[in-house]
Motif scaffolding. Structure first.
Motif, PDB file in Angstrom:
ATOM      1  N   LEU A  38       0.833  -1.217   0.000  1.00 58.27           N
ATOM      2  CA  LEU A  38       0.000   0.000   0.000  1.00 58.27           C
ATOM      3  C   LEU A  38       0.863   1.261   0.000  1.00 58.27           C
ATOM      4  N   VAL A  39       1.923   1.245   0.786  1.00 56.72           N
ATOM      5  CA  VAL A  39       2.823   2.404   0.834  1.00 56.72           C
ATOM      6  C   VAL A  39       3.457   2.636  -0.538  1.00 56.72           C
ATOM      7  N   GLN A  40       3.940   1.566  -1.169  1.00 54.83           N
ATOM      8  CA  GLN A  40       4.577   1.707  -2.475  1.00 54.83           C
ATOM      9  C   GLN A  40       3.577   2.155  -3.547  1.00 54.83           C
ATOM     10  N   LEU A  41       2.349   1.633  -3.469  1.00 53.44           N
ATOM     11  CA  LEU A  41       1.318   2.071  -4.417  1.00 53.44           C
ATOM     12  C   LEU A  41       1.021   3.560  -4.231  1.00 53.44           C
ATOM     13  N   TRP A  42       0.920   3.999  -2.973  1.00 53.49           N
ATOM     14  CA  TRP A  42       0.648   5.405  -2.689  1.00 53.49           C
ATOM     15  C   TRP A  42       1.771   6.299  -3.212  1.00 53.49           C
ATOM     16  N   LYS A  43       3.025   5.871  -2.957  1.00 50.75           N
ATOM     17  CA  LYS A  43       4.169   6.659  -3.425  1.00 50.75           C
ATOM     18  C   LYS A  43       4.208   6.733  -4.953  1.00 50.75           C
ATOM     19  N   SER A  44       3.810   5.666  -5.606  1.00 48.79           N
ATOM     20  CA  SER A  44       3.888   5.590  -7.069  1.00 48.79           C
ATOM     21  C   SER A  44       2.664   6.167  -7.766  1.00 48.79           C
ATOM     22  N   THR A  65       7.416  -5.162  -4.901  1.00 46.55           N
ATOM     23  CA  THR A  65       7.532  -4.976  -3.457  1.00 46.55           C
ATOM     24  C   THR A  65       7.708  -6.326  -2.756  1.00 46.55           C
ATOM     25  N   ALA A  66       6.911  -7.302  -3.154  1.00 47.96           N
ATOM     26  CA  ALA A  66       6.989  -8.628  -2.537  1.00 47.96           C
ATOM     27  C   ALA A  66       8.335  -9.293  -2.811  1.00 47.96           C
ATOM     28  N   VAL A  67       8.791  -9.220  -4.048  1.00 51.29           N
ATOM     29  CA  VAL A  67      10.065  -9.853  -4.404  1.00 51.29           C
ATOM     30  C   VAL A  67      11.222  -9.143  -3.696  1.00 51.29           C
ATOM     31  N   SER A  68      11.181  -7.819  -3.629  1.00 54.16           N
ATOM     32  CA  SER A  68      12.231  -7.077  -2.920  1.00 54.16           C
ATOM     33  C   SER A  68      12.265  -7.461  -1.453  1.00 54.16           C
ATOM     34  N   ARG A  69      11.115  -7.545  -0.853  1.00 52.88           N
ATOM     35  CA  ARG A  69      11.027  -7.928   0.564  1.00 52.88           C
ATOM     36  C   ARG A  69      11.506  -9.359   0.750  1.00 52.88           C
ATOM     37  N   TYR A  70      11.133 -10.221  -0.165  1.00 53.82           N
ATOM     38  CA  TYR A  70      11.531 -11.632  -0.131  1.00 53.82           C
ATOM     39  C   TYR A  70      13.053 -11.754  -0.195  1.00 53.82           C
ATOM     40  N   ARG A  71      13.674 -10.972  -1.059  1.00 52.91           N
ATOM     41  CA  ARG A  71      15.139 -11.009  -1.193  1.00 52.91           C
ATOM     42  C   ARG A  71      15.825 -10.504   0.070  1.00 52.91           C
ATOM     43  N   LYS A  72      15.248  -9.495   0.708  1.00 55.55           N
ATOM     44  CA  LYS A  72      15.839  -8.935   1.926  1.00 55.55           C
ATOM     45  C   LYS A  72      15.756  -9.928   3.081  1.00 55.55           C
ATOM     46  N   GLU A  73      14.686 -10.698   3.105  1.00 57.34           N
ATOM     47  CA  GLU A  73      14.488 -11.664   4.186  1.00 57.34           C
ATOM     48  C   GLU A  73      15.010 -13.017   3.736  1.00 57.34           C
ATOM     49  N   LYS A  74      16.275 -13.194   3.802  1.00 53.34           N
ATOM     50  CA  LYS A  74      16.890 -14.431   3.325  1.00 53.34           C
ATOM     51  C   LYS A  74      16.479 -15.640   4.155  1.00 53.34           C
ATOM     52  N   LYS A  75      15.800 -15.394   5.254  1.00 48.21           N
ATOM     53  CA  LYS A  75      15.362 -16.505   6.091  1.00 48.21           C
ATOM     54  C   LYS A  75      14.197 -17.276   5.473  1.00 48.21           C
ATOM     55  N   VAL A  76      13.521 -16.695   4.491  1.00 47.38           N
ATOM     56  CA  VAL A  76      12.373 -17.350   3.874  1.00 47.38           C
ATOM     57  C   VAL A  76      12.876 -18.375   2.863  1.00 47.38           C
TER      58      VAL A  76
END
Length: 158
Positions: A38-44, A65-76
């Motif tokens: 939602l934040v990224q959609l609002w900014k864009s 957004t999901a893929v970026s977050r997924y990459r940052k959380e290497k624990k997933v």
């Protein structure tokens, strides 16, 4: 602009929810990802030029957004247990659907996104716009995914 944005989100929130369900196992993570999207959609939103469909734009922002977050959380782990979430979210007890979701579970994050878009009835051209691929590359990837799923389903059914 705010009213237009809120209306757009209400009308198309299922896009965000699907992506959150595919990329996050825990409800808290889904809620966090939902907020991030939602934040990224609002900014864009002010930069949306209306050359593409609004749903194409939303899918692109949400998936990025999901893929970026997924990459940052290497624990997933790469193989997420999406089948249980998707099947439990539907009232359909059809064994074939359950097996399909189990097979989808084994796909990588990009293949899952393409599969979700394909199963939503999105045309190859629009999937390409969302994923940053050519239309022919989308067709190629979908054929690869279908082959993987067929092979997986054949093995699981033995």
């Amino acid at each position: 602009m705010e009213k237009e944005f809120v209306s757009l989100i209400k009308k198309n929130e299922s896009i965000i929810l699907k992506i959150c369900n595919i990329y996050c196992k825990e409800i808290e993570d889904r809620q966090d990802l939902h907020q991030d999207i939602l934040v990224q959609l609002w900014k864009s939103f002010p930069n949306f030029d209306k050359r593409s469909k609004i749903t194409t734009w939303m899918y692109r922002i949400a998936l990025n957004t999901a893929v970026s977050r997924y990459r940052k959380e290497k624990k997933v782990p790469i193989k997420e247990a999406i089948s249980e979430r998707l099947v439990s979210d539907s009232s359909n007890d059809d064994e074939n659907v359950r097996l399909l979701y189990l097979a989808i579970e084994g796909l990588n994050k990009i293949e899952k996104a393409i599969t979700m878009l394909y199963l939503d009835g999105i045309k190859y051209k629009e999937i390409g716009e969302i994923m940053g691929l050519s239309e022919s590359n989308v067709g190629f990837k979908i054929n690869q995914i279908k082959s993987k799923l067929r092979e997986k389903l054949k093995i699981d059914m033995l």
